[in-house]
Write an enzyme that holds these catalytic residues in place. Structure first.
Site, mmCIF file in Angstrom:
data_model
loop_
_atom_site.group_PDB
_atom_site.id
_atom_site.type_symbol
_atom_site.label_atom_id
_atom_site.label_comp_id
_atom_site.label_asym_id
_atom_site.label_seq_id
_atom_site.Cartn_x
_atom_site.Cartn_y
_atom_site.Cartn_z
ATOM 1 C CD GLU A 1 -69.922 25.328 -89.586
ATOM 2 O OE1 GLU A 1 -70.838 25.582 -88.782
ATOM 3 O OE2 GLU A 1 -68.956 26.101 -89.736
ATOM 4 C CG HIS B 1 -75.185 25.508 -88.921
ATOM 5 N ND1 HIS B 1 -75.338 26.880 -88.997
ATOM 6 C CD2 HIS B 1 -73.977 25.299 -88.341
ATOM 7 C CE1 HIS B 1 -74.269 27.464 -88.489
ATOM 8 N NE2 HIS B 1 -73.435 26.553 -88.082
ATOM 9 C CG HIS C 1 -70.882 25.282 -83.746
ATOM 10 N ND1 HIS C 1 -69.659 25.167 -84.392
ATOM 11 C CD2 HIS C 1 -71.740 25.800 -84.675
ATOM 12 C CE1 HIS C 1 -69.771 25.631 -85.624
ATOM 13 N NE2 HIS C 1 -71.009 26.013 -85.824
HETATM 14 C C1 LIG Z 1 -68.630 32.152 -89.486
HETATM 15 C C2 LIG Z 1 -68.906 30.793 -89.923
HETATM 16 C C3 LIG Z 1 -69.798 30.095 -88.916
HETATM 17 C C4 LIG Z 1 -69.002 28.947 -88.305
HETATM 18 O O1 LIG Z 1 -69.598 28.087 -87.633
HETATM 19 O O2 LIG Z 1 -67.754 28.976 -88.452
HETATM 20 C C5 LIG Z 1 -71.075 29.607 -89.552
HETATM 21 O O3 LIG Z 1 -71.639 28.604 -89.217
HETATM 22 S S1 LIG Z 1 -71.690 30.623 -90.821
HETATM 23 C C6 LIG Z 1 -73.403 30.060 -91.003
HETATM 24 C C7 LIG Z 1 -74.051 30.755 -92.162
HETATM 25 N N1 LIG Z 1 -73.612 30.184 -93.417
HETATM 26 C C8 LIG Z 1 -74.340 29.244 -94.035
HETATM 27 O O4 LIG Z 1 -75.403 28.838 -93.614
HETATM 28 C C9 LIG Z 1 -73.748 28.709 -95.326
HETATM 29 C C10 LIG Z 1 -74.526 27.505 -95.839
HETATM 30 N N2 LIG Z 1 -75.915 27.866 -96.108
HETATM 31 C C11 LIG Z 1 -76.364 28.004 -97.399
HETATM 32 O O5 LIG Z 1 -75.654 27.819 -98.369
HETATM 33 C C12 LIG Z 1 -77.823 28.392 -97.555
HETATM 34 O O6 LIG Z 1 -78.296 28.953 -96.346
HETATM 35 C C13 LIG Z 1 -78.746 27.192 -97.922
HETATM 36 C C14 LIG Z 1 -78.316 26.613 -99.268
HETATM 37 C C15 LIG Z 1 -78.723 26.132 -96.848
HETATM 38 C C16 LIG Z 1 -80.158 27.721 -98.040
HETATM 39 O O7 LIG Z 1 -80.110 28.771 -98.959
HETATM 40 P P1 LIG Z 1 -81.406 29.690 -99.172
HETATM 41 O O8 LIG Z 1 -81.999 30.035 -97.840
HETATM 42 O O9 LIG Z 1 -81.070 30.803 -100.082
HETATM 43 O O10 LIG Z 1 -82.294 28.713 -100.001
HETATM 44 P P2 LIG Z 1 -83.784 28.363 -99.798
HETATM 45 O O11 LIG Z 1 -84.471 29.307 -98.863
HETATM 46 O O12 LIG Z 1 -84.339 28.183 -101.157
HETATM 47 O O13 LIG Z 1 -83.680 26.946 -99.065
HETATM 48 C C17 LIG Z 1 -83.626 25.764 -99.868
HETATM 49 C C18 LIG Z 1 -84.301 24.716 -99.020
HETATM 50 O O14 LIG Z 1 -83.483 24.482 -97.866
HETATM 51 C C19 LIG Z 1 -84.233 24.783 -96.691
HETATM 52 N N3 LIG Z 1 -83.308 25.400 -95.758
HETATM 53 C C20 LIG Z 1 -82.708 26.600 -95.863
HETATM 54 N N4 LIG Z 1 -81.913 26.824 -94.792
HETATM 55 C C21 LIG Z 1 -82.054 25.737 -93.985
HETATM 56 C C22 LIG Z 1 -81.530 25.363 -92.717
HETATM 57 N N5 LIG Z 1 -80.682 26.183 -92.057
HETATM 58 N N6 LIG Z 1 -81.874 24.173 -92.189
HETATM 59 C C23 LIG Z 1 -82.728 23.358 -92.854
HETATM 60 N N7 LIG Z 1 -83.296 23.634 -94.075
HETATM 61 C C24 LIG Z 1 -82.940 24.823 -94.607
HETATM 62 C C25 LIG Z 1 -85.338 25.724 -97.115
HETATM 63 O O15 LIG Z 1 -86.425 25.626 -96.217
HETATM 64 C C26 LIG Z 1 -85.651 25.190 -98.489
HETATM 65 O O16 LIG Z 1 -86.443 24.038 -98.346
HETATM 66 P P3 LIG Z 1 -87.827 23.938 -99.178
HETATM 67 O O17 LIG Z 1 -88.451 22.653 -98.724
HETATM 68 O O18 LIG Z 1 -87.406 23.939 -100.636
HETATM 69 O O19 LIG Z 1 -88.607 25.172 -98.797
HETATM 70 CO CO LIG Z 2 -71.428 27.210 -87.600
#
Ligand SMILES: CC[C@H](C(=O)O)C(=O)SCCNC(=O)CCNC(=O)[C@H](O)C(C)(C)COP(=O)(O)OP(=O)(O)OC[C@H]1O[C@@H](n2cnc3c(N)ncnc32)[C@H](O)[C@@H]1OP(=O)(O)O
Ligand SMILES: [Co+2]
Length: 134
Positions: free
Chosen positions: A130, A79, A7
């Site tokens: 993912e 993602h 997805h």
């Molecule tokens: C029910 C489950 C379902 C499924 O399919 O089964 C799902 O998919 S659940 C989806 C939701 N869960 C998650 O996203 C878990 C993994 N995500 C994480 O651990 C965090 O979101 C993380 C680590 C990717 C980002 O954490 P956070 O937003 O707290 O950190 P920052 O804002 O400091 O981000 C750090 C850095 O990463 C960039 N960033 C954040 N999110 C994304 C993204 N989705 N895609 C690309 N880049 C991302 C952010 O811009 C920061 O970059 P920087 O250059 O330092 O500004």
């Molecule tokens: Co997902």
């Protein structure tokens, strides 16, 4: 290692409006909202002939996508999920190659009832990846 595209996830500021757009404007098959409290999201799956779109909306006070929506108030692609045969073997291979696995590193059960893991976006060209074992 990675197989089919399972997805593409889109974080949205208004889940009902986004679901209606896919159903009414784009004529796609839209599922019912699914609360996933362990992941801090409510998801709606859009079924396409060759993959799925996963609409994501924050659930609870510590949703991992709230920060993304704060930075992207209109929403955006959050993602990409690839399928793998063996998520533990994939994880160990990725760690051995220096990729960062998010969270504890232990797979969790995702929205499809299958084990999932997430890889740091900075290791994959700015794309949050993912993996889902199917
Ligand atoms: C029910 C489950 C379902 C499924 O399919 O089964 C799902 O998919 S659940 C989806 C939701 N869960 C998650 O996203 C878990 C993994 N995500 C994480 O651990 C965090 O979101 C993380 C680590 C990717 C980002 O954490 P956070 O937003 O707290 O950190 P920052 O804002 O400091 O981000 C750090 C850095 O990463 C960039 N960033 C954040 N999110 C994304 C993204 N989705 N895609 C690309 N880049 C991302 C952010 O811009 C920061 O970059 P920087 O250059 O330092 O500004
Ligand atoms: Co997902």
């Amino acid at each position: 290692m990675i197989g089919r595209l399972n997805h593409v996830a889109i974080a949205v500021p208004d889940l009902q409006a986004a679901a209606a757009q896919y159903r009414d404007t784009l004529g796609a098959g839209v599922g019912a909202p699914q609360d996933e409290p362990d992941h801090g999201v409510t998801v709606v799956f859009i079924t396409l002939p060759n993959t799925k779109i996963e609409l994501l909306y924050p659930l609870g006070d510590v949703s991992p996508i709230q920060g993304f929506l704060d930075k992207n108030p209109a929403g955006g692609i959050h993602h990409i999920c690839y399928e793998v045969d063996d998520i533990l073997a994939a994880r160990d291979q990725l760690l051995a190659k220096g990729a960062r696995v998010l969270g504890s590193g232990a797979p969790r059960i995702g929205a499809h009832g299958k084990p999932v893991l997430f890889l740091h976006p900075k290791d994959f060209n700015g794309c949050l990846v993912e993996l889902e074992q199917v």
